[in-house]
Design a protein around this motif. Structure first.
Motif, PDB file in Angstrom:
ATOM      1  N   THR A  44      39.445  40.171  26.462  1.00  0.00           N
ATOM      2  CA  THR A  44      40.707  39.687  27.034  1.00  0.00           C
ATOM      3  C   THR A  44      41.626  40.822  27.443  1.00  0.00           C
ATOM      4  OG1 THR A  44      40.571  37.661  25.724  1.00  0.00           O
ATOM      5  CG2 THR A  44      42.739  38.262  26.589  1.00  0.00           C
ATOM      6  N   MET A  45      41.837  41.788  26.558  1.00  0.00           N
ATOM      7  CA  MET A  45      42.751  42.880  26.871  1.00  0.00           C
ATOM      8  C   MET A  45      42.151  43.830  27.900  1.00  0.00           C
ATOM      9  SD  MET A  45      45.472  42.165  25.354  1.00  0.00           S
ATOM     10  CE  MET A  45      46.334  43.666  25.812  1.00  0.00           C
ATOM     11  N   GLY A  46      40.886  44.160  27.757  1.00  0.00           N
ATOM     12  CA  GLY A  46      40.267  45.086  28.693  1.00  0.00           C
ATOM     13  C   GLY A  46      40.293  44.580  30.118  1.00  0.00           C
ATOM     14  N   ARG A  47      39.951  43.313  30.292  1.00  0.00           N
ATOM     15  CA  ARG A  47      39.933  42.780  31.664  1.00  0.00           C
ATOM     16  C   ARG A  47      41.344  42.691  32.232  1.00  0.00           C
ATOM     17  NH1 ARG A  47      38.167  36.448  30.508  1.00  0.00           N
ATOM     18  NH2 ARG A  47      40.242  35.683  29.928  1.00  0.00           N
ATOM     19  N   GLY A  48      42.344  42.417  31.378  1.00  0.00           N
ATOM     20  CA  GLY A  48      43.722  42.371  31.858  1.00  0.00           C
ATOM     21  C   GLY A  48      44.231  43.734  32.272  1.00  0.00           C
ATOM     22  N   SER A  86      29.031  47.433  26.992  1.00  0.00           N
ATOM     23  CA  SER A  86      27.578  47.420  26.816  1.00  0.00           C
ATOM     24  C   SER A  86      26.998  46.019  26.937  1.00  0.00           C
ATOM     25  CB  SER A  86      27.209  48.014  25.449  1.00  0.00           C
ATOM     26  OG  SER A  86      27.821  47.279  24.407  1.00  0.00           O
ATOM     27  N   ASN A  87      27.863  45.004  26.876  1.00  0.00           N
ATOM     28  CA  ASN A  87      27.437  43.611  26.985  1.00  0.00           C
ATOM     29  C   ASN A  87      27.515  43.175  28.448  1.00  0.00           C
ATOM     30  OD1 ASN A  87      27.527  40.696  27.084  1.00  0.00           O
ATOM     31  ND2 ASN A  87      27.901  40.686  24.885  1.00  0.00           N
ATOM     32  N   ARG A  88      26.375  42.951  29.064  1.00  0.00           N
ATOM     33  CA  ARG A  88      26.336  42.594  30.489  1.00  0.00           C
ATOM     34  C   ARG A  88      27.024  41.265  30.765  1.00  0.00           C
ATOM     35  NH1 ARG A  88      22.645  45.127  33.924  1.00  0.00           N
ATOM     36  NH2 ARG A  88      22.389  47.303  33.277  1.00  0.00           N
ATOM     37  N   ASP A  89      26.901  40.305  29.854  1.00  0.00           N
ATOM     38  CA  ASP A  89      27.560  39.016  30.046  1.00  0.00           C
ATOM     39  C   ASP A  89      29.076  39.183  30.054  1.00  0.00           C
ATOM     40  OD1 ASP A  89      25.153  37.689  30.195  1.00  0.00           O
ATOM     41  OD2 ASP A  89      25.123  37.136  28.075  1.00  0.00           O
ATOM     42  N   ALA A  90      29.582  39.995  29.126  1.00  0.00           N
ATOM     43  CA  ALA A  90      31.024  40.243  29.075  1.00  0.00           C
ATOM     44  C   ALA A  90      31.494  40.931  30.346  1.00  0.00           C
ATOM     45  CB  ALA A  90      31.370  41.092  27.856  1.00  0.00           C
ATOM     46  N   LEU A  91      30.698  41.863  30.844  1.00  0.00           N
ATOM     47  CA  LEU A  91      31.047  42.551  32.093  1.00  0.00           C
ATOM     48  C   LEU A  91      31.130  41.570  33.256  1.00  0.00           C
ATOM     49  CD1 LEU A  91      29.109  45.935  32.363  1.00  0.00           C
ATOM     50  CD2 LEU A  91      31.577  45.576  32.266  1.00  0.00           C
ATOM     51  N   GLY A  92      30.152  40.675  33.340  1.00  0.00           N
ATOM     52  CA  GLY A  92      30.152  39.701  34.435  1.00  0.00           C
ATOM     53  C   GLY A  92      31.352  38.789  34.382  1.00  0.00           C
ATOM     54  N   THR A  93      31.673  38.291  33.185  1.00  0.00           N
ATOM     55  CA  THR A  93      32.832  37.414  33.028  1.00  0.00           C
ATOM     56  C   THR A  93      34.115  38.140  33.394  1.00  0.00           C
ATOM     57  OG1 THR A  93      31.721  36.164  31.282  1.00  0.00           O
ATOM     58  CG2 THR A  93      34.127  36.021  31.375  1.00  0.00           C
ATOM     59  N   ALA A  94      34.259  39.373  32.914  1.00  0.00           N
ATOM     60  CA  ALA A  94      35.459  40.152  33.188  1.00  0.00           C
ATOM     61  C   ALA A  94      35.588  40.479  34.669  1.00  0.00           C
ATOM     62  CB  ALA A  94      35.451  41.432  32.363  1.00  0.00           C
ATOM     63  N   SER A  95      34.475  40.835  35.294  1.00  0.00           N
ATOM     64  CA  SER A  95      34.493  41.174  36.713  1.00  0.00           C
ATOM     65  C   SER A  95      34.935  39.983  37.555  1.00  0.00           C
ATOM     66  CB  SER A  95      33.107  41.647  37.149  1.00  0.00           C
ATOM     67  OG  SER A  95      33.091  41.949  38.521  1.00  0.00           O
ATOM     68  N   TYR A 154      36.765  37.504  36.568  1.00  0.00           N
ATOM     69  CA  TYR A 154      38.183  37.276  36.256  1.00  0.00           C
ATOM     70  C   TYR A 154      39.060  38.185  37.110  1.00  0.00           C
ATOM     71  CZ  TYR A 154      42.440  37.034  33.403  1.00  0.00           C
ATOM     72  OH  TYR A 154      43.737  36.877  32.970  1.00  0.00           O
ATOM     73  N   VAL A 155      38.719  39.455  37.167  1.00  0.00           N
ATOM     74  CA  VAL A 155      39.518  40.415  37.939  1.00  0.00           C
ATOM     75  C   VAL A 155      39.448  40.094  39.427  1.00  0.00           C
ATOM     76  CG1 VAL A 155      39.726  42.840  38.607  1.00  0.00           C
ATOM     77  CG2 VAL A 155      39.316  42.234  36.208  1.00  0.00           C
ATOM     78  N   GLU A 156      38.256  39.858  39.935  1.00  0.00           N
ATOM     79  CA  GLU A 156      38.090  39.605  41.365  1.00  0.00           C
ATOM     80  C   GLU A 156      38.859  38.366  41.817  1.00  0.00           C
ATOM     81  OE1 GLU A 156      33.908  39.354  41.807  1.00  0.00           O
ATOM     82  OE2 GLU A 156      33.587  41.529  41.616  1.00  0.00           O
ATOM     83  N   ALA A 157      38.964  37.366  40.951  1.00  0.00           N
ATOM     84  CA  ALA A 157      39.650  36.122  41.323  1.00  0.00           C
ATOM     85  C   ALA A 157      41.162  36.293  41.409  1.00  0.00           C
ATOM     86  CB  ALA A 157      39.314  35.029  40.307  1.00  0.00           C
ATOM     87  N   ARG A 158      41.707  37.369  40.824  1.00  0.00           N
ATOM     88  CA  ARG A 158      43.163  37.506  40.723  1.00  0.00           C
ATOM     89  C   ARG A 158      43.728  38.763  41.371  1.00  0.00           C
ATOM     90  NH1 ARG A 158      40.889  34.969  36.649  1.00  0.00           N
ATOM     91  NH2 ARG A 158      41.948  33.224  35.609  1.00  0.00           N
ATOM     92  N   ALA A 159      42.884  39.753  41.632  1.00  0.00           N
ATOM     93  CA  ALA A 159      43.384  41.069  42.027  1.00  0.00           C
ATOM     94  C   ALA A 159      44.145  41.055  43.347  1.00  0.00           C
ATOM     95  CB  ALA A 159      42.232  42.063  42.095  1.00  0.00           C
ATOM     96  N   ASP A 160      43.599  40.407  44.371  1.00  0.00           N
ATOM     97  CA  ASP A 160      44.241  40.447  45.688  1.00  0.00           C
ATOM     98  C   ASP A 160      45.626  39.813  45.669  1.00  0.00           C
ATOM     99  OD1 ASP A 160      42.162  41.802  46.894  1.00  0.00           O
ATOM    100  OD2 ASP A 160      41.136  39.982  47.552  1.00  0.00           O
ATOM    101  N   LYS A 161      45.754  38.674  45.010  1.00  0.00           N
ATOM    102  CA  LYS A 161      47.058  38.005  44.961  1.00  0.00           C
ATOM    103  C   LYS A 161      48.061  38.834  44.164  1.00  0.00           C
ATOM    104  CE  LYS A 161      49.440  33.687  43.907  1.00  0.00           C
ATOM    105  NZ  LYS A 161      50.612  34.396  43.351  1.00  0.00           N
ATOM    106  N   LEU A 162      47.617  39.378  43.024  1.00  0.00           N
ATOM    107  CA  LEU A 162      48.528  40.180  42.209  1.00  0.00           C
ATOM    108  C   LEU A 162      48.986  41.410  42.978  1.00  0.00           C
ATOM    109  CD1 LEU A 162      49.879  40.574  39.447  1.00  0.00           C
ATOM    110  CD2 LEU A 162      47.824  41.798  38.707  1.00  0.00           C
ATOM    111  N   ALA A 163      48.073  42.057  43.671  1.00  0.00           N
ATOM    112  CA  ALA A 163      48.437  43.230  44.462  1.00  0.00           C
ATOM    113  C   ALA A 163      49.385  42.856  45.595  1.00  0.00           C
ATOM    114  CB  ALA A 163      47.181  43.897  45.010  1.00  0.00           C
ATOM    115  N   ALA A 164      49.087  41.749  46.288  1.00  0.00           N
ATOM    116  CA  ALA A 164      49.939  41.319  47.399  1.00  0.00           C
ATOM    117  C   ALA A 164      51.344  40.981  46.922  1.00  0.00           C
ATOM    118  CB  ALA A 164      49.305  40.118  48.093  1.00  0.00           C
TER     119      ALA A 164
END
Length: 304
Positions: free
Chosen positions: A28-32, A49-58, A60-70
């Protein structure tokens, strides 16, 4: 503390603001934190090191990054992911550790950073309770180790506690403050005293809230409503505990009790019972509240 107080004249070195940034931990904190960095236009890699955690986090970030930046008049960068810590940090300018709140786990991360990260890289820990000085020792006594305690959700909450340890250099403190500002955060500078400022206050408030519902004085919903409406808190202490994770809260309380020896920080039995039963808060669908599949509280506090 005086010499570590930020001023408007503090210079900011390029290392703290230009990246590349590596965030360790896909929870939760790392992806935020990674989302905040990507939205600030920084070259950011998230490591786990956990590929599933990486996929979930990625995702999460991709779904929100453009709007937050804009919303902030910026253009988001593209998040990179990696599962090899040593390779990922080999050319980092900034490393922010956000793994589980356990001294042994964080200590091992900083031992690795002391060997694998560039000597000039800013090495920050998102710890809310652990000693920055001890993490610096694990990194070989590096003066580049500093605390940067973000708050959940890290991409929205503006406060960051910048924690100065025994070995933390003035340049490191200044760089951490500068990075906070690039990330649209408001830094406060605190000494490396156990549990800093916010964790000590928050843990005590949460403990008393748990004791109140355990003794039957009020319901969880009414306790949280009282703090929302009576003290203007944006979220009640029991809602917050469920959001953070009751297992993480229990770890924090045990850690602070061990180090400070103060009974008021001891975990209330109700919290221990919930964690042992697997009711860890929002992430498991039940904690002090029950949650639906969208993460909404069922029969929760009144927000009016």
């Amino acid at each position: 503390m005086t010499e570590n107080t930020p001023t408007g004249d503090d210079p900011v070195s390029p290392a703290a603001v230009a990246g590349p940034v590596v965030v360790i931990g896909g929870g939760t904190m790392g992806r935020g934190i990674a989302l905040a960095a990507v939205a600030a236009g920084l070259d950011t890699t998230l490591v786990d090191s956990n590929r599933d955690a990486l996929g979930t986090a990625s995702r999460y970030v991709e779904a929100r990054a453009d709007k937050l930046a804009a919303d902030r008049g910026r253009t988001a960068d593209q998040l990179q992911v990696a599962d090899d810590l040593k390779i990922a940090v080999s050319d980092a300018a900034v490393v922010i550790e956000a793994v589980v709140e356990r001294a042994d786990v964080k200590g091992e991360v900083f031992r690795t950073l002391g060997r694998a990260a560039p000597a000039q890289a800013l090495l920050a820990s998102n710890t809310s309770t652990l000693s920055i000085s001890e993490l610096a020792d694990a990194a070989g006594g590096s003066p580049r180790v500093v605390g940067m305690h973000f708050f959940n959700p890290a991409h929205r909450m503006r406060l960051v506690e910048v924690v100065v340890g025994r070995a933390t250099s003035d340049a490191t403190r200044v760089d951490a403050i500068g990075l906070c500002r690039v990330l649209d955060k408001e830094p406060i500078v605190v000494a490396d005293v156990a549990w800093f400022v916010t964790s000590r206050l928050g843990l005590l408030l949460g403990n008393e809230a748990i004791r109140i519902i355990a003794e039957g004085t009020a319901t969880a919903a009414d306790v949280d409503t009282a703090m929302r409406l009576g003290y203007n808190h944006p979220m009640g202490p029991l809602e917050l505990a469920d959001l953070v994770g009751l297992d993480a809260r229990l770890n924090n309380l045990r850690s602070v009790t061990d180090r400070m020896g103060r009974h008021e920080f001891a975990p209330p039995p109700l919290l221990v019972d919930l964690v042992e039963a697997g009711h860890l808060g929002r992430k498991t669908g039940r904690g002090f509240y029950a949650y639906d599949t969208d993460g909404n509280i069922v029969n929760g506090p009144r927000h009016g």
